[in-house]
Design a protein around this motif. Structure first.
Motif, short mmCIF file in Angstrom:
data_model
loop_
_atom_site.label_atom_id
_atom_site.label_comp_id
_atom_site.label_asym_id
_atom_site.label_seq_id
_atom_site.Cartn_x
_atom_site.Cartn_y
_atom_site.Cartn_z
N VAL A 493 1.17 -1.10 0.13
CA VAL A 493 -0.09 0.46 -0.05
C VAL A 493 0.89 1.02 0.07
N TYR A 494 0.58 2.30 -1.16
CA TYR A 494 0.74 3.66 -0.22
C TYR A 494 -0.29 4.11 -0.29
N THR A 495 0.34 5.85 0.49
CA THR A 495 -0.35 6.51 0.53
C THR A 495 0.19 8.02 1.25
N PRO A 496 0.12 9.38 0.73
CA PRO A 496 0.84 9.84 0.65
C PRO A 496 -0.13 10.59 2.48
N ASP A 497 -0.29 10.34 2.61
CA ASP A 497 -1.44 10.31 3.84
C ASP A 497 -0.94 9.87 5.33
N THR A 498 -0.67 10.80 6.19
CA THR A 498 0.52 10.12 7.34
C THR A 498 0.01 9.09 7.97
N GLU A 499 -0.68 10.15 9.12
CA GLU A 499 -2.47 9.19 9.70
C GLU A 499 -2.84 8.26 9.27
N LEU A 500 -3.31 8.17 8.23
CA LEU A 500 -3.91 7.11 7.45
C LEU A 500 -2.70 5.86 7.01
N ARG A 501 -1.39 6.17 6.89
CA ARG A 501 -0.65 5.24 6.63
C ARG A 501 -0.87 4.60 8.39
N GLU A 502 -0.67 4.74 8.57
CA GLU A 502 0.15 4.18 10.71
C GLU A 502 -1.22 3.88 10.77
N LEU A 503 -2.34 4.23 10.57
CA LEU A 503 -3.46 3.51 10.03
C LEU A 503 -3.78 2.49 9.68
N ILE A 504 -3.11 2.21 8.44
CA ILE A 504 -3.24 0.93 8.05
C ILE A 504 -1.82 0.03 8.11
N SER A 505 -1.00 0.11 8.84
CA SER A 505 0.24 -0.34 9.02
C SER A 505 -0.36 -0.72 10.39
N GLU A 506 -1.15 -0.49 11.27
CA GLU A 506 -1.05 -0.67 12.71
C GLU A 506 -2.18 -2.48 12.63
N TYR A 507 -2.94 -2.45 11.38
CA TYR A 507 -3.66 -3.64 10.98
C TYR A 507 -3.14 -4.40 11.63
N ASP A 508 -3.78 -6.22 12.24
CA ASP A 508 -3.57 -6.97 12.72
C ASP A 508 -5.20 -7.77 12.26
N GLY A 509 -4.43 -8.72 11.06
CA GLY A 509 -5.13 -9.62 11.08
C GLY A 509 -4.57 -10.83 9.73
N LEU A 510 -5.26 -11.51 9.22
CA LEU A 510 -5.12 -12.12 8.53
C LEU A 510 -3.96 -11.54 7.21
#
Length: 760
Positions: A493-510
């Motif tokens: 995933v690539y997104t220039p939005d810093t907050e959204l990038r952190e939210l995506i990277s914190e996801y823990d699942g399959l």
């Protein structure tokens, strides 16, 4: 060189004699697969509402529940995967234990009232003790759907909490709830059309088409190669004699046979061209006729031939080699993701796939069906490496076997000289040795039962015993390794939005998101196979969604054989929806007229901060709808995808094939006479089937739960009985055929004798 070409032409003629039989078997295999695919397509068209994976749900009868289930069923990611079935809770648990359901969803009573009131008793999501890969995928989809619902609920509950916190009269709450629902539903219901797919395939084939085509041809190549096993098998004495007297070295023999067998296999591959006579198949799967793709297929064929040549060289006979060759094909194809997509296999399996030749054979066919040449040099180099390793192992085994054959001849010659020197004078040249030995043997040897004679013959077939032991040990080891490993679907995933990038990277699942620094890195990860799919989010994505601009989009890059993109879409959108809806909610509260006095009193920034705080608190205090993951045994087990029952059943079938082939060989060579031949054939089939059944029961017992061992054992015993009965039928037919042919020969001889006497 002249001797080599003469020998090569002889070997080619020998292979040409076996090619029609192998071609017929390949056509039968192809027709069988085609019939299965045709019937499956007709069944699917006849009942379009049936899906291979069934999800049970237990809930009270309610129009809202039925409407919610219907809505979820029609989601793009769900409708291609599963179908919901209404069952009672206890019935659903029983079906889940038997494997009829992939998951069971138990909705609480008065669920709608609980959502409205905020009590929200958790729903129970039951999975099997060892959930299937598709069960894990459904769990991930359920978590994504729950996340969407939780965000919408948290906003409603937070709005009510804000009125109490700031002591505001809740005169406009009902209208506020409707506006919140309208905004959230407007985004959620239209999410599928905003994903812009960019397939990294020049042929235009979908990921599913490329995956299934590559997997099918990998398995087809290994199976059809076994049809030429009798040509690959050579006696050590024959190869040694050819080296000593013919001047053809072991290396030249192996290279020559590999080239001839590879040519035959390529011809068998062209048989599958009949599939493309159907216009529907040509439209579904297109082929790239690039030079690089064709070269990879040729290298893959040579790799398969070299591997099979090693197996048949080490086995006692071509019939005994069926078992190790068949099990190796099943095991390696599973590791390489030919039966279950690699994306939903445990991580340990994907690490083992790197050292499996079938992984690169499948990659060769993937390049043909996708037209991608990104990994051409790596795939070609690894295929050449495997070919060289198998060829060197064959050469070493032949050299060792040749030395052993020479040692045996020297020992036997020495024993013969010693026995002759100890004989009485005058008996050396009168055959006295053989007569004395025969007489001695006739006096001391007892006549054992036929079963024990055949059991002794089976006991000396070391290939079968080693393979059965290896099959059991590898199955148990693989099962336990997978229990200690997680299943992860990687997405870039690539997104220039810093907050959204952190939210995506914190996801823990399959699904595991690999955050990239730019869009080119996303493409590279997808093309190299490091990610199942990739996403590029535009810079002003949130702004366009918040302002209602319908031009926003998310670019999706799929690798050539991607199969899990739709699942990742749902998970990624849940993250995006969380960020966008939370930001919109803060602005909505700050601009709402019901909080106008609060805005003037505390300021916009404070009001927005409190709205966000209340929203986060409602998401984390278990007041929103959620799932409670449960197991039918009350405890969750680690996930394994290894098909232990299928492998155990395959072992029984392969042992049955070995027994049938051995019995047919006895009948053709007339090793037994009369009714003894029939009983010998029955025992010859029975013994390996019993050995395979014992190994199968050991595998299931060591890898399964003893609570369900009885059903699995009964199924395996029924399979063994079916294989035995089919084998006995084949032996009986062959015995009758040989008996009739033998009778015709005798009657012909008697007729000739009568005619001679009449003429006299």
């Amino acid at each position: 060189m002249k001797r080599f070409w003469i020998w090569f032409q002889t070997e080619y003629k020998r292979a040409a004699l076996r090619l029609p039989a192998a071609l017929g078997r390949a056509v039968i295999l192809l027709c069988l697969v085609g019939m299965i695919a045709f019937c499956a397509q007709k069944i699917r068209l006849a009942s379009a509402d049936r899906e291979p994976v069934q999800i049970g749900y237990a809930a009270e009868e309610s129009p809202l529940i039925r409407m919610a289930v219907s809505y979820v069923e029609n989601m793009e990611a769900v409708k291609g995967l599963c179908r919901f079935v209404s069952v009672a809770e206890e019935e659903g648990k029983a079906l889940l234990a038997e494997g009829e359901l992939a998951a069971l969803l138990v909705l609480p009573e008065n669920m709608i009232e609980g959502i409205l009131s905020g009590s929200n008793e958790p729903a129970g999501l039951y999975l099997a003790e060892n959930p299937s890969p598709k069960g894990l995928v459904f769990e991930e989809l359920a978590n994504a759907a729950t996340g969407l619902l939780a965000v919408a609920q948290a906003e409603i509950y937070a709005a009510h909490a804000l009125t109490e916190y700031f002591h505001v009269e809740p005169y406009g709450l009902e209208q506020m709830y409707q506006e919140l629902d309208t905004f959230n539903l407007g985004i959620v219901t239209e999410r599928e059309q905003y994903f812009r797919f960019r397939q990294l395939s020049e042929t235009g084939n979908t990921g599913f088409a490329v995956y299934y085509a590559g997997a099918f041809f990998t398995v087809y190549l290994l199976v059809t190669g076994m049809f030429l096993g009798s040509f690959l098998k050579r006696d050590g004495e024959e190869m040694l004699l050819l080296q000593k007297r013919g001047g053809i070295s072991y290396a030249a023999q192996f290279l020559g046979r590999s080239a001839i067998t590879a040519g035959c296999l390529l011809l068998l591959l062209f048989v599958t061209g009949f599939l493309w006579l159907s216009g529907g198949v040509r439209e579904a799967v297109r082929i790239s006729w690039s030079l690089q793709g064709m070269l990879l297929v040729v290298l893959a064929v040579f790799c398969v031939v070299s591997w099979l040549q090693l197996i048949y060289l080490l086995a006692e006979s071509a019939r005994s080699a069926i078992l190790p060759a068949g099990f190796a094909a099943v095991f390696m194809c599973y590791i390489s993701g030919c039966f279950v997509p690699s994306a939903i296999l445990p991580q340990v399996v994907n690490r083992l796939a790197v050292v499996m030749p079938t992984t690169y054979i499948k990659a060769a066919f993937t390049a043909v069906f996708s037209g991608s040449d990104t990994a051409f040099w790596k795939t070609a180099a690894v295929l050449c490496l495997f070919f060289g390793v198998f060829w060197l192992c064959s050469l070493f085994a032949a050299q060792f076997g040749g030395s052993r054959q020479r040692g045996k001849r020297e020992v036997s010659a020495g024993m013969e000289r010693r026995s002759v020197s100890q004989m009485p004078v005058g008996m050396e040249h009168k055959g006295g040795t053989q007569q004395n030995v025969d007489c001695l043997g006739s006096r001391t040897k007892k006549k054992p039962l036929l079963f024990w004679i055949l059991a002794k013959r089976l006991l000396w077939k070391k290939t079968i015993w080693i393979c059965l032991a290896g099959m059991a040990l590898l199955s148990v080891l693989q099962y336990n390794l997978e229990k200690q490993s997680d299943t992860v679907i990687t997405a870039a995933v690539y997104t220039p939005d810093t907050e959204l990038r952190e939210l995506i990277s914190e996801y823990d699942g399959l699904v595991h998101f690999l955050v990239c620094s730019d869009s080119e890195e996303v493409k590279r990860n997808v093309m190299r196979g490091n990610a199942e799919c990739g996403y590029v989010l535009q810079e002003d994505l949130q702004k366009k969604i918040l302002t209602g601009d319908g031009v926003w989009s998310i670019e999706v890059y799929e690798k050539a054989d991607s199969t899990m993109t739709r699942v990742v879409n749902e998970v990624l959108f849940e993250r995006i929806f969380y960020a966008i809806s939370a930001e919109w909610f803060e602005g909505y509260i700050a601009e709402h007229e019901m909080f106008a006095d609060v805005l003037q009193e505390v300021g916009e920034e404070t009001l927005r901060e409190e709205a966000g705080r209340q929203f986060v608190r409602k998401l984390s205090d278990d007041s929103t709808f959620s799932f409670e993951k449960l197991s039918i045994s009350g405890r969750a087990e680690a996930h394994t995808a290894y098909p232990t029952k299928a492998v155990a059943g395959a072992g029984i079938v392969l042992c049955g094939i070995v027994g049938v082939l051995e019995a047919l060989q006895d009948i053709r060579k007339r090793r037994f006479r009369g009714e003894t031949a029939l009983f010998a054939g029955i025992f010859t089939v029975l013994q390996p089937v019993l050995c395979g059944t014992a190994a199968a029961l050991f595998i299931v017992g060591m890898t399964g739960k003893w609570s369900g061992f009885g059903g699995a054992a009964a199924a395996l015993l029924l399979l063994a009985a079916a294989v035995f009965l089919v084998g006995i039928g084949a032996v009986r037919i062959a015995h009758c055929t040989m008996h009739i042919m033998h009778g015709k020969e005798d009657s012909g001889r008697i007729g000739d004798l009568i005619w001679r006497r009449v003429k006299r």
